[in-house]
Design a protein around this motif. Structure first.
Motif, PDB file in Angstrom:
ATOM      1  N   LYS A  58       0.918  -1.196   0.015  1.00 59.96           N
ATOM      2  CA  LYS A  58      -0.060  -0.011   0.058  1.00 59.96           C
ATOM      3  C   LYS A  58       0.897   1.282   0.122  1.00 59.96           C
ATOM      4  CE  LYS A  58      -3.442   2.460   2.424  1.00 59.96           C
ATOM      5  NZ  LYS A  58      -4.628   2.480   3.823  1.00 59.96           N
ATOM      6  N   GLU A  63      -2.519   8.006   3.315  1.00 59.81           N
ATOM      7  CA  GLU A  63      -2.289   7.131   4.674  1.00 59.81           C
ATOM      8  C   GLU A  63      -0.958   6.619   4.586  1.00 59.81           C
ATOM      9  OE1 GLU A  63      -6.731   5.884   5.968  1.00 59.81           O
ATOM     10  OE2 GLU A  63      -5.847   4.578   4.553  1.00 59.81           O
ATOM     11  N   ARG A  94      -3.837  -5.830  10.899  1.00 62.77           N
ATOM     12  CA  ARG A  94      -4.129  -5.553   9.459  1.00 62.77           C
ATOM     13  C   ARG A  94      -4.898  -7.197   9.101  1.00 62.77           C
ATOM     14  NH1 ARG A  94       0.329  -2.115   8.668  1.00 62.77           N
ATOM     15  NH2 ARG A  94       1.578  -3.901   8.300  1.00 62.77           N
ATOM     16  N   ARG A 116     -11.765  -7.064   1.234  1.00 64.69           N
ATOM     17  CA  ARG A 116     -10.979  -6.079   2.042  1.00 64.69           C
ATOM     18  C   ARG A 116     -10.931  -4.589   1.539  1.00 64.69           C
ATOM     19  NH1 ARG A 116      -6.782  -3.037   1.586  1.00 64.69           N
ATOM     20  NH2 ARG A 116      -5.518  -2.230   3.517  1.00 64.69           N
ATOM     21  N   ASP A 117     -10.987  -4.506   0.248  1.00 66.31           N
ATOM     22  CA  ASP A 117     -11.149  -3.352  -0.272  1.00 66.31           C
ATOM     23  C   ASP A 117     -12.593  -2.961  -0.090  1.00 66.31           C
ATOM     24  OD1 ASP A 117      -9.915  -1.335  -2.799  1.00 66.31           O
ATOM     25  OD2 ASP A 117     -12.360  -1.672  -2.889  1.00 66.31           O
ATOM     26  N   ARG A 119     -14.321  -3.069   2.662  1.00 63.56           N
ATOM     27  CA  ARG A 119     -14.290  -2.691   4.008  1.00 63.56           C
ATOM     28  C   ARG A 119     -13.413  -1.340   3.988  1.00 63.56           C
ATOM     29  NH1 ARG A 119     -13.240  -8.056   7.723  1.00 63.56           N
ATOM     30  NH2 ARG A 119     -14.707  -9.481   6.619  1.00 63.56           N
ATOM     31  N   GLU A 120     -12.259  -1.420   3.424  1.00 65.89           N
ATOM     32  CA  GLU A 120     -11.790  -0.138   3.432  1.00 65.89           C
ATOM     33  C   GLU A 120     -12.571   1.121   2.821  1.00 65.89           C
ATOM     34  OE1 GLU A 120      -7.950   0.740   4.275  1.00 65.89           O
ATOM     35  OE2 GLU A 120      -9.267  -0.732   5.650  1.00 65.89           O
ATOM     36  N   ARG A 123     -14.863   2.106   5.661  1.00 64.89           N
ATOM     37  CA  ARG A 123     -13.955   2.851   6.548  1.00 64.89           C
ATOM     38  C   ARG A 123     -13.863   4.370   6.187  1.00 64.89           C
ATOM     39  NH1 ARG A 123      -8.655   4.219   7.442  1.00 64.89           N
ATOM     40  NH2 ARG A 123      -8.049   3.092   5.986  1.00 64.89           N
ATOM     41  N   GLU A 217      -2.817   0.175  -4.094  1.00 65.10           N
ATOM     42  CA  GLU A 217      -2.729  -1.119  -3.433  1.00 65.10           C
ATOM     43  C   GLU A 217      -2.497  -1.988  -4.532  1.00 65.10           C
ATOM     44  OE1 GLU A 217      -5.176  -0.563   0.670  1.00 65.10           O
ATOM     45  OE2 GLU A 217      -6.051  -1.669  -0.958  1.00 65.10           O
TER      46      GLU A 217
END
Length: 231
Positions: A58, A63, A94, A116-117, A119-120, A123, A217
């Protein structure tokens, strides 16, 4: 967390992954991109036990950057065929808790990356996960670009297909998360590499053409060559 809670969470995630792959439809209704990503037996010819290893990186201006690892572990099913699949997706804080896939054919690394993406995105934007799943499904179904490319694997040049989607570019609700609306996903598949999935990448460009990406990513098969980082 007790066993019941653990099983419920695993079942919920399994259902989410199935939803991401798309609803049941007549075979002729699936797009070429859907067939390539979700309906191809990427694990054909794989002899279990085997482990598919990927690097995960990443970067970007928004970030903290990090590098980590993904391992998709394949074992024989009860009938001796391939494969049951489980994964160690990232590490430490993570790490993504993932259910085992009992009868994997398509490489589950694609769905795990996307889960996962999503969920990101939840967020970062506070948007609903199911909404992001729907936009990705729609983009794979009707908005994907497919190109024949060549990639380097363990020092050899091999043929591959590159599938590119931009789920939020034409989203009527993009004003709610305009900063992230240019997000693009690139899936690189090749029959010449173990597991059929060479790389999955996502990128959110900066506000100007010469700005660094906000977030970039990449999940890359061990033995592959990382994408050239644009400014």
């Amino acid at each position: 967390m007790n066993l019941t809670d653990t099983l419920c969470r695993a079942a919920a995630l399994a259902a989410a992954l199935l939803a991401l792959a798309g609803p049941a439809r007549a075979a002729e209704d699936f797009s070429p991109a859907e067939r390539a990503l979700f309906m191809t037996n990427h694990l054909a010819g794989t002899k279990p036990p085997a482990t598919l290893r990927y690097s995960f990186s990443k970067s970007g201006s928004m970030e903290e950057a990090f590098d980590d690892q993904v391992a998709v572990k394949l074992s024989a099913r009860r009938d001796g065929k391939c494969c049951m699949a489980s994964a160690d997706f990232l590490s430490g804080a993570r790490k993504l808790a993932l259910p085992e896939v009992d009868e994997a054919q398509g490489n589950p690394a694609v769905l795990y990356f996307l889960e996962r993406d999503i969920r990101e995105m939840n967020r970062l934007t506070k948007g609903q996960q199911n909404y992001f799943r729907k936009r990705i499904r729609m983009a794979v179904y009707q908005g994907a670009q497919i190109d024949d490319v060549s990639v380097s694997y363990r020092g050899k040049t091999v043929a591959a297909r590159q599938i590119t989607i931009a789920p939020y570019r034409d989203d009527p609700l993009r004003v709610r998360f305009e900063k992230f609306a240019n997000k693009q996903y690139v899936f690189t598949l090749s029959d010449a590499v173990p597991g059929g999935v060479y790389a999955v990448r996502s990128r959110i460009d900066g506000e100007t053409a010469d700005a660094a990406p906000l977030i970039a990513e990449e999940m890359l098969l061990d033995g592959g060559v990382a994408a050239t980082r644009k400014p």
